[in-house]
Each structure stands twice: as structure tokens, then as C-alpha cells.
Enzyme design. Structure first.
Site, PDB file in Angstrom:
ATOM      1  N   ASP A  82      -5.602   0.384   4.250  1.00 42.29           N
ATOM      2  CA  ASP A  82      -5.367   0.142   2.669  1.00 42.29           C
ATOM      3  C   ASP A  82      -4.905   1.697   2.375  1.00 42.29           C
ATOM      4  O   ASP A  82      -5.620   2.731   2.628  1.00 42.29           O
ATOM      5  CB  ASP A  82      -6.669  -0.051   2.192  1.00 42.29           C
ATOM      6  CG  ASP A  82      -6.388  -0.225   0.779  1.00 42.29           C
ATOM      7  OD1 ASP A  82      -5.544  -0.863   0.462  1.00 42.29           O
ATOM      8  OD2 ASP A  82      -7.424  -0.164   0.154  1.00 42.29           O
ATOM      9  N   GLY A 209      -6.297  -3.421  -7.389  1.00 39.12           N
ATOM     10  CA  GLY A 209      -6.905  -3.268  -8.442  1.00 39.12           C
ATOM     11  C   GLY A 209      -7.438  -4.332  -9.099  1.00 39.12           C
ATOM     12  O   GLY A 209      -7.625  -4.450 -10.344  1.00 39.12           O
TER      13      GLY A 209
END
Ligand code: G3H
Ligand code: ZN
Length: 305
Positions: A82, A209
Site C-alpha cells: 500500500d 481513505g
């Protein structure tokens, strides 16, 4: 089963209009909670490790934990890097056996983002490993962030086709209104912008997010090409809330397992909820999402030099 790559998994998700949950993990309990949820929900899952997690646990240790959890599961599990912000980090993860990479060039100028993404894609594809790239920038939550900051950082739909064609990336993280590490759900996504991006490119799109995004907005986005949804802050909050409650309920016990078992359970329940919300629950069939790996063999050996 062995780790699978994210390529077919995300293509199946985009085609089937569901999203695969990509959950960040830093320790054994988080990894177990996430994979237990996937097994119970019959859902494919992406376990993602950030550079911070790699610094915390160590690259080989983190990779080994996820590989072990995957080997014990009967649903497809991906080990994903990530926000790999440089070339070297991506190469190191490729060597460590990651089955999905991300180059996050969102802080770089457009041409530099393209150039580095393309280099990583070229190398990763030799090993049949897909690469996620980022266009636009999903910002970090800070006390002084403004709606204008978020708007200015959003993905420009008219760049998307050029970016994907020139990088060869397999999936694309888009900035459409979410902000990393929000502790409450308040953000609505710019669905019109997402529609334009989705019409311009035919690869799976990624929502970062997500912890701060209203759930109805997440679900709407899945209808317009979002095939991978990253979840981190929500899991951390659930983990720590459970830990604090367990400690408060028994301030004398000294065995960490007594407390961490509650955290692992809390992570599992949050992940199960998200998998249902994303439409991923029950999508694992007997054939799974992974197709047999192509072995590059040829009967024609030519001259052996
Ligand atoms: O890359 C990870 C995510 O985008 C997670 O975002 O912490 O807001 O859930 P979040
Ligand atoms: Zn992110």
C-alpha cells in the site's frame, strides 16, 4: 490456498459491480481478524501492508504472516503493498513475494509519476504481478485541511486515459473526495467525476481513505468502477477501542492474549460488515478468482547458448 494476485480479482469485481475490501494490517491479530472474516463471508480479500507497517514488523516478517494466513484460508487472499512511494520499495516487495504492488507517485509531477509507474509496471509484469497507480492525490487529514484543498487535489478525468495508456497500470487509485485517516464518516464522493474517469479508462478503480466516507456514497461509487476499497483507520479505531475496553474491564490481568483476543474479534466484525456492504460476501465460488498461472515454457528451445 497460496496467495493470489489482485488482477483477476479486481477485474471480476469491476465486472460484477462489487468491491474487494483492502484492509491494512500491522500485526498478527489484525491479519487473523481480516482473514477469518473473509473465510466466514466467503469473500476475496486484499491484505495490504504500508511502508509504515513494513518499518514496524519488518518486510519478511509481514510477508510471512500474510502468506501463512492465506495458506490456511480457503478463499483468495492477496498480499498488496500500500502506497509504495518509491521504485526500490516496490522491487523489494516483488522479491519478498507480494502479489500486488502500488506505486504512489501522487506527490510527483505528472510526467515523473508516469515514468516511475511505467518502470515498475514493466518489471512487475515480467513476474505476472499487477500494479496499482495513483492519479490526483488523496490527502491526509490535518486540522487545517479545507474543502478547496481536497478539490484541488482531485483526479482530472481528462488525464486518466493518457496516464493509464502510458503507464500500463492494472488499477488506478482516484482522488474523488475522500481524505485519508478521518476518524468520522463525513465525506461524500464526487460521483460525476468518478463517472467521467470510469468512462475514460476500463481498468478497476480504487477508493482510498474510505474510513471517512459515508457508506451510501461508498456503495454508489461501486456502481461506477470502484472495485477495491481501502480500509485502515476504521480497523485501527475498532482494534484500540476493544483493547481499551478489555483493559478497563480487567486491570489486573497480565496476559496480553486476554485483551488482544477482543481486538482480533473487533477487527473481524468490522471487516465482515464492510465485505457485506461492498457486495463481496458470497462471491467466492468453487473456482475462486485466481486463474492458473501461465508458465512461460516453450517446446521450441532453439539454440541453447
Ligand atoms: O491506503 C489506505 C487507505 O486509503 C485507508 O484509508 O485510513 O482513511 O481508511 P483510511
Ligand atoms: Zn490510501
Amino acid at each position: 490456498m497460496p496467495l493470489t494476485t489482485s488482477k483477476e480479482m479486481l477485474q471480476a469485481a469491476r465486472a460484477g459491480r462489487f468491491a474487494v475490501g483492502a484492509f491494512n494490517a500491522n500485526n498478527m491479530e489484525q491479519i487473523q481478524g481480516i482473514v477469518d472474516a473473509a473465510v466466514e463471508e466467503r469473500a476475496p480479500v486484499i491484505l495490504q501492508v504500508s511502508q509504515g507497517a513494513i518499518r514496524y514488523a519488518g518486510l519478511d516478517f509481514a510477508a510471512a504472516m500474510v502468506k501463512t494466513a492465506a495458506a490456511m484460508a480457503d478463499v483468495p487472499v492477496v498480499l498488496h503493498l500500500d502506497h509504495g512511494t518509491d521504485f526500490d520499495q516496490n522491487v523489494l516487495c516483488l522479491r519478498a513475494g507480494f502479489t500486488s504492488l502500488m506505486f504512489d507517485g501522487s506527490k510527483k509531477p505528472y510526467e515523473e509519476n508516469i515514468a516511475t509507474t511505467a518502470r515498475i509496471v514493466e518489471i512487475a509484469h515480467i513476474c505476472d504481478i499487477p500494479v496499482e497507480a495513483e492519479l490526483g492525490k488523496v490527502l491526509q487529514s490535518t486540522p487545517d485541511i479545507t474543502p478547496q484543498d481536497v478539490l484541488d487535489a482531485m483526479t482530472k478525468p481528462d488525464q486518466a486515459a493518457d496516464f493509464v495508456a502510458r503507464t500500463g497500470c492494472d488499477s488506478l487509485a482516484v482522488a474523488i473526495g475522500s481524505v485519508h485517516a478521518m476518524s468520522s464518516k463525513a465525506a461524500s464522493l464526487d460521483i460525476d467525476r468518478l463517472k467521467s474517469i470510469s468512462e475514460a479508462v476500463d481498468i478497476p478503480l480504487v477508493l482510498h481513505g474510505s474510513s471517512g466516507v459515508l457508506e451510501e456514497s461508498e456503495v454508489e461509487a461501486i456502481g461506477y468502477g470502484i472495485a477495491k476499497i481501502n480500509v485502515a483507520t476504521l480497523l485501527n479505531i475498532g482494534f484500540m477501542d476493544a483493547l481499551r475496553a478489555a483493559v478497563a474491564a480487567d486491570t489486573k490481568a497480565s496476559d496480553p492474549r486476554k485483551f488482544l483476543t477482543h481486538s482480533r474479534e473487533a477487527v473481524k466484525e468490522i471487516v465482515r460488515h464492510k465485505m457485506r456492504l461492498f457486495g463481496a460476501s458470497g462471491t467466492v465460488t468453487s473456482s475462486g478468482f485466481s486463474s492458473p498461472k501461465t508458465q512461460h515454457r516453450s517446446a521450441d528451445l532453439g539454440n541453447i547458448e
